[in-house]
Design an enzyme around this catalytic site. Structure first.
Site: not given
Length: 443
Positions: A159, A362, A422
């Protein structure tokens, strides 16, 4: 620069240690401590030496894991929810990366997790400041742990951690060349990374529409909101773009019955759904609910502020794990929507090994958005890379099922991880571990 307290344990694997009054299973060999990276800025690190039945830690790579947010704790979330030797119930994790590498968790930037600043003025404002702090920490770490200076060192990230990892890797490449940091830097892996935020935002609508999570009306509303973010970015109004990004997330939720931004096939928790209508405080309320709270869920906070804190024995009394997380995000808000594609280009041009990996499910950093920024690279191998066909990888858990695709050319690689959101190691642990071994050239 000075590092304060350092702790270390060397006991049999998963033996129970009644350390400082706690009952926490520990790895065969661990070490941790603080580094004062600036005046009033204290960064915490936690090292697990590789524990493999087939090789010494000296024959395996060292991996640093960087969490996102910014404000998410590597020592907490990455460690106990994703790749560390124990899960949050303190049970052994079968797919721990410590089985294939020594793993260094760093609570980065300062103010994250157990890292802390004496005043909010000392919090980082952008990735350049984050990278400068990390150079101080890495210089200290490799000076302290000289046995790791020649071991291949990789940075893996997730991220916003990927955005920071890119900037850190470029600065580290230059520092190693200049001789100011002694380490064998071998590459960086950018997982579901916020490298080009606007490319993510602009593909949310089409991705949700293609997966039957938006109808035509919803697509129109999300597209309109995303275009407002784009306009702010074009004008260089990045703080405004962060606000508009948050509004776009609200529009997405309203039109998808609260889709989970981290995995489109997983429902949000009841707590998140109940607070989804609270939009009165703009992006701060939004980020707390979507991007800070999931990384600091109650059970993890209780673990980190209870048994783990007791075990470590070096956390100052006035520091609460995750206590400055929201302040970290707010301090970085002006930097949040800025792209770092140019930094990835500089890394590739410098000959650094760069891997991109992304989860199929994601949303917040969807694969379509990653594809867009990769196609913007000025890297001289891009044209050949784009013409290559990918190779299928079998799912380690299910024979004859595809778990991922990948392709690699020269010093760039891309992994498409199927059935993962994610947090890839949480969703597809065996596949993530196999990818780690491939990237670090163990397979």
């Amino acid at each position: 620069m000075a590092h304060s307290w350092i702790g270390m344990l060397a006991v049999p694997l998963f033996a129970v240690s009644f350390y400082k009054g706690s009952c926490v299973p520990v790895q065969a060999k661990e070490s941790w401590g603080y580094v004062d990276v600036r005046e009033g800025a204290h960064m915490f690190w936690w090292l697990y030496y590789a524990n493999s039945s087939s090789a010494s830690y000296k024959d395996l790579p060292l991996v640093m894991w960087l969490q996102g947010g910014p404000g998410g704790s590597s020592c907490g979330f990455g460690n106990f929810e994703e790749i560390g030797p124990l899960d949050r119930d303190l049970k052994p994790r079968e797919t721990s990366w410590v089985r294939a590498a020594s793993v260094l968790f760093v609570d980065n930037p300062v103010g994250t997790g157990y890292s802390y600043t004496d005043t909010e003025d000392a919090l980082t404002k952008d990735v350049a400041m984050v990278a400068s702090d990390m150079m101080v920490l890495l210089k200290s770490f490799f000076s302290l742990k000289t046995e790791f200076q020649s071991i291949p060192f990789y940075i893996f990230s997730e991220s916003y951690g990927g955005k920071m990892a890119a900037a850190i890797s470029l600065k580290l490449t230059k520092a190693v060349q200049a001789g100011s940091v002694k380490c064998n830097f071998a590459g960086v892996a950018l997982g579901d990374s916020w490298i080009s935020p606007i490319d993510s935002v602009m593909t949310w609508g089409p991705y949700l529409y293609s997966t039957s999570l938006l109808d035509d009306n919803g697509l129109d509303e999300v597209t309109k909101a995303a275009n407002a973010v784009l306009e702010a970015v074009k004008q260089g109004q990045y703080r405004k773009a962060t606000d508009m990004w948050s509004i776009t997330e609200n529009v997405v939720e309203q039109n998808t019955n609260n889709v989970n931004f981290y995995n489109i096939l997983t429902q949000n928790s009841d707590e998140m759904v109940k607070t989804s209508s609270d939009q009165t405080n703009g992006f701060l309320s939004s980020l707390k609910r979507r991007h800070i709270r999931p990384l600091h869920r109650q059970s993890l906070s209780e673990l980190m502020n209870g048994p783990i804190r007791q075990k470590l024995g070096v956390i100052p009394k006035n520091v609460t794990w995750g206590g400055q997380a929201e302040a970290v995000f707010v301090s970085m808000a002006g930097d949040f929507m800025k792209p770092v594609v140019d930094i990835v280009d500089q890394l590739l041009a410098a000959g650094a090994n760069v891997t991109v990996y992304n989860g199929q499910l994601d949303l917040i950093v969807d694969t379509a958005g990653q594809e867009l920024w990769v196609k913007q690279l000025k890297w001289d191998g891009l044209q050949y890379f784009n013409k290559m066909k990918w190779t299928a990888l079998e799912d380690p858990q299910t024979q004859s099922q595809t778990g991922a695709f990948y392709k690699t050319y020269k010093n760039f690689a891309f992994y498409w991880i199927l059935k993962a959101g994610h947090m890839i190691p949480s969703d597809q642990g065996p596949m993530a571990l196999r990818m780690l071994k491939m990237v670090t050239r163990q397979e």
